[in-house]
Design an enzyme around this catalytic site. Structure first.
Site, PDB file in Angstrom:
ATOM      1  N   HIS A 187       0.817  -1.215   0.000  1.00 23.75           N
ATOM      2  CA  HIS A 187       0.000   0.000   0.000  1.00 23.75           C
ATOM      3  C   HIS A 187       0.848   1.260   0.000  1.00 23.75           C
ATOM      4  O   HIS A 187       0.439   2.270  -0.556  1.00 23.75           O
ATOM      5  CB  HIS A 187      -1.027  -0.046   1.128  1.00 23.75           C
ATOM      6  CG  HIS A 187      -2.062  -1.073   0.822  1.00 23.75           C
ATOM      7  ND1 HIS A 187      -1.935  -2.384   1.236  1.00 23.75           N
ATOM      8  CD2 HIS A 187      -3.144  -1.025   0.043  1.00 23.75           C
ATOM      9  CE1 HIS A 187      -2.934  -3.070   0.743  1.00 23.75           C
ATOM     10  NE2 HIS A 187      -3.690  -2.280   0.014  1.00 23.75           N
ATOM     11  N   ARG A 330     -15.755  -0.329  -3.321  1.00 24.79           N
ATOM     12  CA  ARG A 330     -15.356  -1.593  -2.701  1.00 24.79           C
ATOM     13  C   ARG A 330     -15.671  -1.533  -1.212  1.00 24.79           C
ATOM     14  O   ARG A 330     -15.284  -0.590  -0.534  1.00 24.79           O
ATOM     15  CB  ARG A 330     -13.869  -1.838  -2.904  1.00 24.79           C
ATOM     16  CG  ARG A 330     -13.426  -3.124  -2.217  1.00 24.79           C
ATOM     17  CD  ARG A 330     -12.017  -3.473  -2.546  1.00 24.79           C
ATOM     18  NE  ARG A 330     -11.066  -2.646  -1.830  1.00 24.79           N
ATOM     19  CZ  ARG A 330      -9.750  -2.737  -2.005  1.00 24.79           C
ATOM     20  NH1 ARG A 330      -9.271  -3.588  -2.883  1.00 24.79           N
ATOM     21  NH2 ARG A 330      -8.939  -1.976  -1.328  1.00 24.79           N
ATOM     22  N   ASN A 452      -2.858  -7.277  -7.465  1.00 27.76           N
ATOM     23  CA  ASN A 452      -1.875  -7.202  -6.378  1.00 27.76           C
ATOM     24  C   ASN A 452      -2.001  -8.415  -5.464  1.00 27.76           C
ATOM     25  O   ASN A 452      -1.023  -9.085  -5.145  1.00 27.76           O
ATOM     26  CB  ASN A 452      -2.076  -5.940  -5.542  1.00 27.76           C
ATOM     27  CG  ASN A 452      -2.212  -4.706  -6.394  1.00 27.76           C
ATOM     28  OD1 ASN A 452      -1.727  -4.685  -7.509  1.00 27.76           O
ATOM     29  ND2 ASN A 452      -2.874  -3.691  -5.887  1.00 27.76           N
ATOM     30  N   ASP A 453      -3.231  -8.666  -5.017  1.00 30.33           N
ATOM     31  CA  ASP A 453      -3.440  -9.829  -4.156  1.00 30.33           C
ATOM     32  C   ASP A 453      -3.422 -11.117  -4.967  1.00 30.33           C
ATOM     33  O   ASP A 453      -2.924 -12.141  -4.502  1.00 30.33           O
ATOM     34  CB  ASP A 453      -4.757  -9.702  -3.383  1.00 30.33           C
ATOM     35  CG  ASP A 453      -4.581  -8.839  -2.147  1.00 30.33           C
ATOM     36  OD1 ASP A 453      -3.597  -9.046  -1.419  1.00 30.33           O
ATOM     37  OD2 ASP A 453      -5.414  -7.944  -1.916  1.00 30.33           O
ATOM     38  N   ARG A 463       3.199  -9.891  -0.467  1.00 29.20           N
ATOM     39  CA  ARG A 463       3.471  -8.649  -1.206  1.00 29.20           C
ATOM     40  C   ARG A 463       4.221  -7.630  -0.368  1.00 29.20           C
ATOM     41  O   ARG A 463       4.739  -6.649  -0.874  1.00 29.20           O
ATOM     42  CB  ARG A 463       2.165  -8.061  -1.777  1.00 29.20           C
ATOM     43  CG  ARG A 463       1.208  -7.518  -0.757  1.00 29.20           C
ATOM     44  CD  ARG A 463      -0.205  -7.344  -1.329  1.00 29.20           C
ATOM     45  NE  ARG A 463      -0.535  -5.982  -1.667  1.00 29.20           N
ATOM     46  CZ  ARG A 463      -1.776  -5.531  -1.893  1.00 29.20           C
ATOM     47  NH1 ARG A 463      -2.798  -6.353  -1.857  1.00 29.20           N
ATOM     48  NH2 ARG A 463      -2.003  -4.285  -2.182  1.00 29.20           N
TER      49      ARG A 463
END
Ligand code: PEP
Ligand code: MG
Length: 574
Positions: A187, A330, A452-453, A463
């Site tokens: 992040h 989201r 990303n995930d 990550r």
């Protein structure tokens, strides 16, 4: 000295170095020597007064009255009669040291508050924790450090930056970000890119070296960091910074162009946003939708959860701004590296594989309902697409839909209007749902691929962990194969599919994604001009050729090299 890390947000910076080391202390059990109680009591009073003065200064420097209230409340805790009586008694009668008395008595109150039946009272524990830390820090003679008010332009070096640190970042004064932890999809990286701040993450032993240095040159194009570079090198990097900015200016001309490929195929471009602030929303005129609204940013950097009303106002503002273009909101995605000050999450051995995102929302139905009600109420003002993070299977979709329907029924019964055409979709970021994309497409209205995930779970490489950064391979041919499968399933079902993870704004990956059939990409504002420029030099036939090769090359390194060759070839053309 030259160090090397992972360049995650492009740019170059040279300047003063600022080591950000938030203070963490737990006082250990300790007792005063004979006759020392008086001095210890006097020291406690002094520390308390200094804490009061710091809080008063914070309150007067904060413009937002809601935020200021938090610190006024901290002042009340500091002067709480019961707490002070117990601390004083601990020192005077039980011979505790002042630090141990603060630690012990605050811990007692925090424990009591956490057991309160009312969740609103439970949340106050974080405030008591803050005051405890402030007192112990002052006792140790350590100055307060935070990133919200920097004295001048600096390159920030930190072991790690939590989303709550970056949420409060004084952006005008940050030249670059350097961390020991994290990689391209962390992040900190996402925030740095969205703010256009050069960043190098995953630098081994950064803090041990940075503490000894005064200045730095950070080359976030190559990943090189030079500590105390000296005049000539500083000039070299300053010139490199100017060249980079010139190139960026040329790309900027593409920002407001229509996103068309060289052969005229229209690609939808979405905007990724966090808290819904004006700076992010500057991307509204040049985008077709909000492709990812990371609502957890509304929950960060504060001591209590945002109320329904507060969330409603922010969601409504974004929906109104986009008019009849979709806003993909989201639902709360907390857990893993995303923590909240206002919520104590249970310790887990593998938090990224634990109770995060949708799973956490299922375990906190009241919190989830508050968000759903706020979003559904806001849907009356635009086109709401609700998106569920961390969906692992069809059960998750069904259960979430039931909860959404329940919140909706409540609002209907209260006579509160909602929008009519609300869509419910899923993030595809767990391989298990990607593998059954055809079945998911029957139950979800749309999908957005969280690369990303997805990469983290597909390659089994955290990550956030620099030690396995080389294994976290977004260009792994397996990623492109899986994405192809998801695109095909949703296309077949006639339902929209997008990429909203970092690959969606990655100029190397985008040609291959388009070649796999992806026609929607969502990204942070900082990537939009560049991606439109890349699309303008790409034909669909070429994109398909690139994709076909990418899924058949043996290694991520081969794919990356191959895509780089294509991009350089294209960029060097007039
Ligand atoms: C993703 O995982 O790709 C994504 C978009 O979500 P986040 O980065 O917020 O986890
Ligand atoms: Mg994700």
């Amino acid at each position: 000295m030259v160090l090397k890390g992972i360049p995650v947000s492009p740019g170059v910076a040279a300047g003063k170095l600022y080591c950000y080391e938030p203070f963490h202390v737990e006082a250990a059990e300790a007792f005063c020597g004979a006759g020392q109680q008086e001095a210890e009591l006097a020291r406690y009073q002094q520390v308390k007064e200094a804490a009061g003065a710091e809080l008063a200064a914070v309150v007067s420097s904060i413009k937002d009255p809601e935020k200021a209230k938090i610190f006024t409340a901290h002042g009340d805790i500091l002067n709480d009669v019961a707490i002070n009586e117990e601390i004083t008694e601990g020192i005077a009668v039980k011979n505790w040291t002042g630090q141990w008395a603060i630690q012990k008595i605050y811990a007692k109150f925090i424990k009591m508050i956490r057991r309160a039946p009312d969740p609103l009272i439970q949340e106050r524990a974080a405030d008591f924790e803050d005051v405890r830390k402030r007192l112990l820090r002052i006792w140790e003679g350590v100055k307060e450090t935070n990133l919200s008010a920097l004295a001048g332009p600096v390159i920030i070096a930190a072991r790690d930056l939590l989303p709550s640190d970056t949420a409060a970042l004084d952006r005008d004064h940050v030249l670059a970000i350097l961390t020991e932890a994290g990689g391209g999809a962390s992040h900190s990286a996402i925030i740095a890119r969205s703010y256009g701040i050069p960043a190098i993450l995953g630098i081994p032993d950064l803090m041990a070296h940075a503490r000894q240095a005064g200045t730095a040159a950070a080359d976030a194009l190559t990943g090189e960091l030079i500590l105390d570079p000296g005049g000539a090198l500083m000039d070299h990097y300053e010139a490199k910074r100017r060249d980079f900015i010139r190139e960026q200016e040329e790309t900027k001309a593409y920002l407001n162009r229509e996103p068309l490929t060289a052969d005229g195929v229209r690609i939808s471009i979405g905007l990724n946003i966090g808290g819904g602030g004006e700076e992010e929303l500057a991307g509204e005129p040049c985008t077709d939708m909000v492709g990812l609204f990371r609502t957890e940013f509304l929950y960060m950097g504060r001591d209590s959860l945002p109320s329904e009303e507060e969330q409603f106002e922010v969601y409504k503002k974004v929906l109104l701004r986009y008019g009849d273009r979709p806003v993909t909101l989201r639902t709360l995605d907390i857990g893993g590296d995303k923590t909240l000050e206002s919520m104590q999450l249970p310790r887990e051995d593998n938090p990224v594989l634990g109770s995060r995102a949708l799973r956490l929302c299922f375990s906190k139905p009241d919190m989830f309902k508050t968000q759903l009600r706020a979003a559904l109420r806001a849907s009356a003002f635009g086109r709401l697409w609700l998106m569920l993070p961390m969906v692992g299977g069809i059960d998750d979709i069904r259960r979430a839909k039931e909860l959404i329907a329940g919140a909706r029924a409540e609002l209907d019964a209260e006579g509160i209007p909602c929008g009519r055409d609300i869509k419910t979709g899923i993030m595809v970021e767990i391989p298990s749902i990607a593998m059954i994309a055809d079945l998911a497409a029957a139950e979800a209205d749309f999908a957005s691929i969280g690369t990303n995930d997805l990469c983290q779970y597909l390659t089994a490489a955290d990550r956030m962990n620099p030690a396995v950064a080389a294994y976290y391979q977004p260009y792994h041919p397996g990623m492109f194969r899986l994405i192809r499968q998801v695109v095909e399933a949703f296309d077949k079902a006639g339902k929209p599919v997008c990429v909203c993870g970092e690959l969606g704004g990655d100029s190397l990956a985008v040609p291959a994604l388009v070649g796999l059939g992806m026609r929607k990409l969502s990204m942070g504002l900082a990537s939009i001009a560049r991606i439109k420029r890349v699309l303008s030099g790409l034909t669909i036939a070429r994109a398909e050729e690139l994709a076909e090769t990418a899924v058949n090359l043996p290694t991520a390194g081969d794919v990356e090299l191959y895509l780089k060759k294509h991009l350089h070839h294209n960029e060097s053309r007039p």
